[in-house]
Design a protein around this motif. Structure first.
Motif, short mmCIF file in Angstrom:
data_model
loop_
_atom_site.label_atom_id
_atom_site.label_comp_id
_atom_site.label_asym_id
_atom_site.label_seq_id
_atom_site.Cartn_x
_atom_site.Cartn_y
_atom_site.Cartn_z
N THR A 1 0.21 53.09 -105.83
CA THR A 1 1.06 52.22 -106.64
C THR A 1 2.26 51.74 -105.84
O THR A 1 2.61 50.55 -105.90
CB THR A 1 1.53 52.97 -107.91
N GLU A 2 2.88 52.64 -105.08
CA GLU A 2 4.00 52.24 -104.24
C GLU A 2 3.57 51.21 -103.20
O GLU A 2 4.29 50.24 -102.95
CB GLU A 2 4.61 53.46 -103.55
N ALA A 3 2.41 51.40 -102.59
CA ALA A 3 1.93 50.45 -101.58
C ALA A 3 1.63 49.09 -102.21
O ALA A 3 1.91 48.05 -101.61
CB ALA A 3 0.68 51.01 -100.90
N ALA A 4 1.06 49.09 -103.42
CA ALA A 4 0.77 47.83 -104.10
C ALA A 4 2.06 47.09 -104.43
O ALA A 4 2.15 45.87 -104.25
CB ALA A 4 -0.04 48.09 -105.37
N GLN A 5 3.08 47.82 -104.90
CA GLN A 5 4.37 47.20 -105.20
C GLN A 5 5.01 46.66 -103.92
O GLN A 5 5.60 45.57 -103.92
CB GLN A 5 5.30 48.19 -105.89
N LYS A 6 4.89 47.40 -102.84
CA LYS A 6 5.46 46.97 -101.57
C LYS A 6 4.75 45.72 -101.05
O LYS A 6 5.38 44.82 -100.51
CB LYS A 6 5.36 48.10 -100.55
N ALA A 7 3.43 45.66 -101.23
CA ALA A 7 2.66 44.51 -100.76
C ALA A 7 2.99 43.25 -101.56
O ALA A 7 2.86 42.14 -101.06
CB ALA A 7 1.17 44.80 -100.84
N LEU A 8 3.43 43.42 -102.81
CA LEU A 8 3.77 42.26 -103.64
C LEU A 8 5.20 41.78 -103.41
O LEU A 8 5.59 40.74 -103.95
CB LEU A 8 3.58 42.61 -105.12
N ASP A 9 5.98 42.52 -102.61
CA ASP A 9 7.34 42.11 -102.30
C ASP A 9 7.29 40.79 -101.53
O ASP A 9 6.54 40.66 -100.56
CB ASP A 9 8.02 43.20 -101.47
N PRO A 10 8.07 39.77 -101.93
CA PRO A 10 8.00 38.46 -101.26
C PRO A 10 8.28 38.52 -99.76
O PRO A 10 7.63 37.80 -98.99
CB PRO A 10 9.07 37.64 -101.98
N LYS A 11 9.22 39.35 -99.33
CA LYS A 11 9.51 39.44 -97.89
C LYS A 11 8.32 39.99 -97.13
O LYS A 11 7.97 39.50 -96.04
CB LYS A 11 10.73 40.32 -97.65
N VAL A 12 7.68 41.01 -97.68
CA VAL A 12 6.52 41.61 -97.01
C VAL A 12 5.35 40.63 -97.00
O VAL A 12 4.65 40.49 -96.00
CB VAL A 12 6.13 42.94 -97.70
N ARG A 13 5.14 39.92 -98.11
CA ARG A 13 4.06 38.92 -98.16
C ARG A 13 4.29 37.83 -97.13
O ARG A 13 3.36 37.42 -96.42
CB ARG A 13 3.96 38.31 -99.55
N ARG A 14 5.53 37.34 -97.04
CA ARG A 14 5.85 36.28 -96.07
C ARG A 14 5.60 36.78 -94.65
O ARG A 14 4.99 36.07 -93.83
CB ARG A 14 7.32 35.87 -96.25
N ARG A 15 6.03 38.03 -94.36
CA ARG A 15 5.80 38.58 -93.03
C ARG A 15 4.30 38.71 -92.73
O ARG A 15 3.84 38.36 -91.64
CB ARG A 15 6.46 39.96 -92.93
N ASN A 16 3.52 39.16 -93.72
CA ASN A 16 2.08 39.31 -93.52
C ASN A 16 1.40 37.96 -93.30
O ASN A 16 0.49 37.83 -92.48
CB ASN A 16 1.45 40.03 -94.71
N ILE A 17 1.84 36.95 -94.03
CA ILE A 17 1.26 35.61 -93.85
C ILE A 17 1.59 35.07 -92.46
O ILE A 17 0.73 34.50 -91.77
CB ILE A 17 1.75 34.65 -94.96
N ILE A 18 2.83 35.27 -92.02
CA ILE A 18 3.23 34.80 -90.68
C ILE A 18 2.44 35.53 -89.60
O ILE A 18 1.91 34.89 -88.66
CB ILE A 18 4.75 34.98 -90.49
N LEU A 19 2.31 36.85 -89.71
CA LEU A 19 1.55 37.61 -88.71
C LEU A 19 0.08 37.22 -88.70
O LEU A 19 -0.54 37.12 -87.63
CB LEU A 19 1.70 39.11 -88.96
N THR A 20 -0.50 36.97 -89.87
CA THR A 20 -1.89 36.54 -89.94
C THR A 20 -2.07 35.18 -89.29
O THR A 20 -3.03 34.94 -88.54
CB THR A 20 -2.37 36.51 -91.40
N THR A 21 -1.15 34.26 -89.55
CA THR A 21 -1.22 32.93 -88.95
C THR A 21 -1.11 33.00 -87.43
O THR A 21 -1.87 32.35 -86.71
CB THR A 21 -0.10 32.04 -89.52
#
Length: 152
Positions: free
Chosen positions: A104-124
């Motif tokens: 649950t903590e990991a899911a909440q962390k993954a939905l954090d906008p900063k973390v999502r933005r970082r993941n999208i940038i790293l994936t790109t």
């Protein structure tokens, strides 16, 4: 993970305020055996019930471990085996609760906008690096289709 007290003879209290003696709190079931009452009333029957639950849970966990490198839902099966163990053993209930809390903590962390933005940038960036490497390979060696290979 706090599973009890440090002093001998004290009552163990699970984390989150749930007491061991089947007292329910915080929306979670109490810890302990989920065996039917007639099984709990007879010691040998309860012991054989626990052995049976342990063997079935062990078989499921082993099947999940085998599925990890093979095709199949390995982790799902492992957690299913842990859930079977959790019907009878307090240690498995505590491990399962800890796992649920961490997921649950990991899911909440993954939905954090900063973390999502970082993941999208790293994936790109990763996809761009892969595209450049494929481009260099094609430029250096070209594309040879299997139906037009020459000099065999």
């Amino acid at each position: 993970m706090n599973t009890g007290s440090n002093e001998p003879g004290e009552v163990a209290v699970a984390t989150g305020g749930v007491e061991v003696d089947d007292v329910k709190g915080d929306g979670e079931q109490g810890l302990g055996s989920r065996a039917p009452e007639f099984v709990k009333a007879r010691r040998m029957l309860h012991l054989s019930w626990q052995v049976g639950v342990f063997i079935i849970g062990l078989a499921i966990v082993v099947a999940g471990i085998i599925m990890l490198p093979l095709p199949g839902p390995g982790w799902v099966v492992i957690f299913g085996g842990m859930a079977v163990w959790a019907t009878e053993f307090v240690w498995a209930q505590l491990v399962l609760r800890w796992t649920k809390r961490k997921v649950t903590e990991a899911a909440q962390k993954a939905l954090d906008p900063k973390v999502r933005r970082r993941n999208i940038i790293l994936t790109t960036i990763g996809l761009l690096i892969m595209a450049v490497l494929v481009g260099i390979y094609v430029w250096k060696f070209g594309i040879a289709m299997p139906w037009s290979i020459k000099n065999q």
